[in-house]
Design a protein around this motif. Structure first.
Motif, PDB file in Angstrom:
ATOM      1  N   SER A 161      15.386  37.058  31.427  1.00  0.00           N
ATOM      2  CA  SER A 161      15.962  38.127  30.618  1.00  0.00           C
ATOM      3  C   SER A 161      14.905  39.153  30.226  1.00  0.00           C
ATOM      4  O   SER A 161      15.121  40.372  30.331  1.00  0.00           O
ATOM      5  N   VAL A 162      13.740  38.674  29.785  1.00  0.00           N
ATOM      6  CA  VAL A 162      12.670  39.590  29.392  1.00  0.00           C
ATOM      7  C   VAL A 162      12.113  40.307  30.611  1.00  0.00           C
ATOM      8  O   VAL A 162      11.769  41.499  30.546  1.00  0.00           O
ATOM      9  N   LEU A 163      12.028  39.615  31.727  1.00  0.00           N
ATOM     10  CA  LEU A 163      11.568  40.251  32.954  1.00  0.00           C
ATOM     11  C   LEU A 163      12.493  41.398  33.353  1.00  0.00           C
ATOM     12  O   LEU A 163      12.029  42.481  33.764  1.00  0.00           O
ATOM     13  N   MET A 164      13.792  41.206  33.221  1.00  0.00           N
ATOM     14  CA  MET A 164      14.723  42.279  33.549  1.00  0.00           C
ATOM     15  C   MET A 164      14.588  43.449  32.583  1.00  0.00           C
ATOM     16  O   MET A 164      14.753  44.612  32.978  1.00  0.00           O
ATOM     17  N   GLU A 165      14.291  43.178  31.323  1.00  0.00           N
ATOM     18  CA  GLU A 165      14.016  44.265  30.380  1.00  0.00           C
ATOM     19  C   GLU A 165      12.814  45.080  30.837  1.00  0.00           C
ATOM     20  O   GLU A 165      12.826  46.314  30.773  1.00  0.00           O
ATOM     21  N   ARG A 166      11.765  44.379  31.279  1.00  0.00           N
ATOM     22  CA  ARG A 166      10.572  45.091  31.743  1.00  0.00           C
ATOM     23  C   ARG A 166      10.856  45.907  32.999  1.00  0.00           C
ATOM     24  O   ARG A 166      10.409  47.055  33.135  1.00  0.00           O
ATOM     25  N   VAL A 167      11.636  45.337  33.928  1.00  0.00           N
ATOM     26  CA  VAL A 167      11.992  46.065  35.152  1.00  0.00           C
ATOM     27  C   VAL A 167      12.793  47.315  34.815  1.00  0.00           C
ATOM     28  O   VAL A 167      12.555  48.395  35.378  1.00  0.00           O
ATOM     29  N   GLU A 168      13.741  47.191  33.903  1.00  0.00           N
ATOM     30  CA  GLU A 168      14.545  48.350  33.515  1.00  0.00           C
ATOM     31  C   GLU A 168      13.670  49.462  32.938  1.00  0.00           C
ATOM     32  O   GLU A 168      13.872  50.649  33.238  1.00  0.00           O
ATOM     33  N   LEU A 169      12.678  49.083  32.151  1.00  0.00           N
ATOM     34  CA  LEU A 169      11.756  50.085  31.609  1.00  0.00           C
ATOM     35  C   LEU A 169      10.898  50.694  32.714  1.00  0.00           C
ATOM     36  O   LEU A 169      10.629  51.897  32.713  1.00  0.00           O
ATOM     37  N   ASP A 170      10.462  49.888  33.676  1.00  0.00           N
ATOM     38  CA  ASP A 170       9.701  50.418  34.811  1.00  0.00           C
ATOM     39  C   ASP A 170      10.513  51.464  35.569  1.00  0.00           C
ATOM     40  O   ASP A 170       9.980  52.485  36.003  1.00  0.00           O
ATOM     41  N   LEU A 171      11.799  51.186  35.732  1.00  0.00           N
ATOM     42  CA  LEU A 171      12.658  52.158  36.421  1.00  0.00           C
ATOM     43  C   LEU A 171      12.771  53.439  35.601  1.00  0.00           C
ATOM     44  O   LEU A 171      12.727  54.549  36.152  1.00  0.00           O
ATOM     45  N   ARG A 172      12.931  53.309  34.300  1.00  0.00           N
ATOM     46  CA  ARG A 172      13.009  54.505  33.436  1.00  0.00           C
ATOM     47  C   ARG A 172      11.724  55.327  33.516  1.00  0.00           C
ATOM     48  O   ARG A 172      11.750  56.566  33.404  1.00  0.00           O
ATOM     49  N   LEU A 173      10.607  54.646  33.743  1.00  0.00           N
ATOM     50  CA  LEU A 173       9.320  55.328  33.798  1.00  0.00           C
ATOM     51  C   LEU A 173       8.955  55.817  35.196  1.00  0.00           C
ATOM     52  O   LEU A 173       7.867  56.346  35.405  1.00  0.00           O
ATOM     53  N   GLY A 174       9.882  55.626  36.153  1.00  0.00           N
ATOM     54  CA  GLY A 174       9.671  56.171  37.490  1.00  0.00           C
ATOM     55  C   GLY A 174       8.908  55.280  38.448  1.00  0.00           C
ATOM     56  O   GLY A 174       8.445  55.762  39.497  1.00  0.00           O
ATOM     57  N   GLY A 175       8.800  53.998  38.151  1.00  0.00           N
ATOM     58  CA  GLY A 175       8.040  53.116  39.034  1.00  0.00           C
ATOM     59  C   GLY A 175       8.864  52.486  40.132  1.00  0.00           C
ATOM     60  O   GLY A 175       8.680  51.302  40.449  1.00  0.00           O
ATOM     61  N   HIS A 176       9.741  53.267  40.765  1.00  0.00           N
ATOM     62  CA  HIS A 176      10.688  52.714  41.738  1.00  0.00           C
ATOM     63  C   HIS A 176      10.000  52.056  42.932  1.00  0.00           C
ATOM     64  O   HIS A 176      10.310  50.917  43.301  1.00  0.00           O
ATOM     65  N   GLY A 177       9.092  52.767  43.558  1.00  0.00           N
ATOM     66  CA  GLY A 177       8.505  52.280  44.796  1.00  0.00           C
ATOM     67  C   GLY A 177       7.784  50.956  44.645  1.00  0.00           C
ATOM     68  O   GLY A 177       7.913  50.058  45.494  1.00  0.00           O
ATOM     69  N   ARG A 178       7.035  50.791  43.570  1.00  0.00           N
ATOM     70  CA  ARG A 178       6.255  49.563  43.416  1.00  0.00           C
ATOM     71  C   ARG A 178       7.100  48.380  42.959  1.00  0.00           C
ATOM     72  O   ARG A 178       6.602  47.245  42.902  1.00  0.00           O
ATOM     73  N   LEU A 179       8.383  48.617  42.649  1.00  0.00           N
ATOM     74  CA  LEU A 179       9.251  47.530  42.215  1.00  0.00           C
ATOM     75  C   LEU A 179      10.002  46.871  43.366  1.00  0.00           C
ATOM     76  O   LEU A 179      10.556  45.787  43.195  1.00  0.00           O
ATOM     77  N   VAL A 180      10.028  47.532  44.531  1.00  0.00           N
ATOM     78  CA  VAL A 180      10.892  47.051  45.617  1.00  0.00           C
ATOM     79  C   VAL A 180      10.541  45.619  46.014  1.00  0.00           C
ATOM     80  O   VAL A 180      11.415  44.748  46.116  1.00  0.00           O
ATOM     81  N   ALA A 181       9.265  45.337  46.260  1.00  0.00           N
ATOM     82  CA  ALA A 181       8.886  43.999  46.714  1.00  0.00           C
ATOM     83  C   ALA A 181       9.203  42.948  45.655  1.00  0.00           C
ATOM     84  O   ALA A 181       9.735  41.874  45.971  1.00  0.00           O
ATOM     85  N   GLU A 182       8.880  43.244  44.391  1.00  0.00           N
ATOM     86  CA  GLU A 182       9.152  42.292  43.326  1.00  0.00           C
ATOM     87  C   GLU A 182      10.646  42.018  43.201  1.00  0.00           C
ATOM     88  O   GLU A 182      11.082  40.858  43.096  1.00  0.00           O
ATOM     89  N   LEU A 183      11.457  43.079  43.220  1.00  0.00           N
ATOM     90  CA  LEU A 183      12.894  42.895  43.058  1.00  0.00           C
ATOM     91  C   LEU A 183      13.528  42.230  44.272  1.00  0.00           C
ATOM     92  O   LEU A 183      14.501  41.477  44.132  1.00  0.00           O
ATOM     93  N   THR A 184      12.990  42.484  45.451  1.00  0.00           N
ATOM     94  CA  THR A 184      13.494  41.796  46.640  1.00  0.00           C
ATOM     95  C   THR A 184      13.285  40.295  46.501  1.00  0.00           C
ATOM     96  O   THR A 184      14.194  39.493  46.774  1.00  0.00           O
ATOM     97  N   GLY A 185      12.106  39.886  46.044  1.00  0.00           N
ATOM     98  CA  GLY A 185      11.858  38.466  45.830  1.00  0.00           C
ATOM     99  C   GLY A 185      12.741  37.872  44.753  1.00  0.00           C
ATOM    100  O   GLY A 185      13.246  36.754  44.890  1.00  0.00           O
ATOM    101  N   LEU A 186      12.953  38.614  43.680  1.00  0.00           N
ATOM    102  CA  LEU A 186      13.803  38.117  42.603  1.00  0.00           C
ATOM    103  C   LEU A 186      15.251  37.967  43.054  1.00  0.00           C
ATOM    104  O   LEU A 186      15.950  37.030  42.646  1.00  0.00           O
TER     105      LEU A 186
END
Length: 225
Positions: A161-186
């Motif tokens: 749950s907390v990890l998803m909160e952090r991911v949502e904030l990363d998306l709001r801050l424009g970190g889309h590209g660097r999230l792809v690998a992490e989110l694919t694994g999740l």
């Protein structure tokens, strides 16, 4: 009431450990550490003897269960100090501020949510990242007993749950590209989690990979390059 000896720090977010300064404390066999974990999860509150027995063995405890629990508590008291106290037919472990990693994790997440409410997503994101870095693997790793299993599942859900909160904030801050690998694994790890899949699709689209977002089926790995 006296607490544990000064400088004692407990860890639940991974294998159960205790340190005094830089020195690890001997906590005994897995079942004894499972008893300690039960007391830490209910820190500063009395846990009854029957509840401890049920948490360690379930519905079919051995005849020696009462004596075994009392022996575990005696050994832990010798290691930890006077903070492990007897109350009637139960025990309580007195844990002070800053002496448990789970408490610190909760404090960081509360502070992060306050920053979200105040309109500071970057500070919130950084605090959540710090909280998640405290995990050293699955919580209560390797401990036996039904209560350890229940708490392990609860804490795994809390971390996600907390990890998803952090991911949502990363998306709001424009970190889309660097999230792809992490989110694919999740998504592979949690194939039925629609929220994670939506985050992955948003990361792909935000990174200019709209076609992959449309064509990658649930639970499948999106190309990361």
């Amino acid at each position: 009431m006296s607490g544990t000896r000064p400088g004692t720090y407990f860890s639940l977010l991974g294998p159960v450990q205790a340190h005094r300064g830089d020195s690890p404390l001997p906590l005994g066999p897995p079942q004894q550490r499972a008893l300690l974990a039960m007391l830490l999860c209910r820190r500063n509150a009395v846990v009854g003897l029957d509840e401890l027995i049920d948490g360690l063995w379930g519905g079919e405890p051995p005849r020696s269960a009462v004596g075994t629990v009392r022996s575990y508590a005696y050994r832990l008291r010798r290691t930890l100090g006077g903070g492990l106290v007897t109350h009637g037919r139960g025990y309580a472990l007195q844990v002070g501020p800053g002496e448990l990693d789970l408490t610190r994790f909760d404090e960081l997440t509360v502070r992060a949510r306050a920053h979200v409410s105040a309109g500071d997503p970057q500070a919130a994101r950084d605090l959540l990242a710090r909280a998640l870095e405290m995990w050293r693997g699955p919580a209560l790793a390797g401990l036996p007993g039904p209560q350890a299993r229940i708490q392990r599942e609860r804490l795994a859900e809390l971390r996600l749950s907390v990890l998803m909160e952090r991911v949502e904030l990363d998306l709001r801050l424009g970190g889309h590209g660097r999230l792809v690998a992490e989110l694919t694994g999740l998504c592979l790890e949690h194939p039925l989690n629609d929220r994670l899949r939506a985050f992955r699709d948003a990361a792909l689209e935000g990174g200019g990979r709209e076609r992959e977002a449309r064509t990658t089926p649930p639970g499948a790995a999106a190309p990361t390059a």
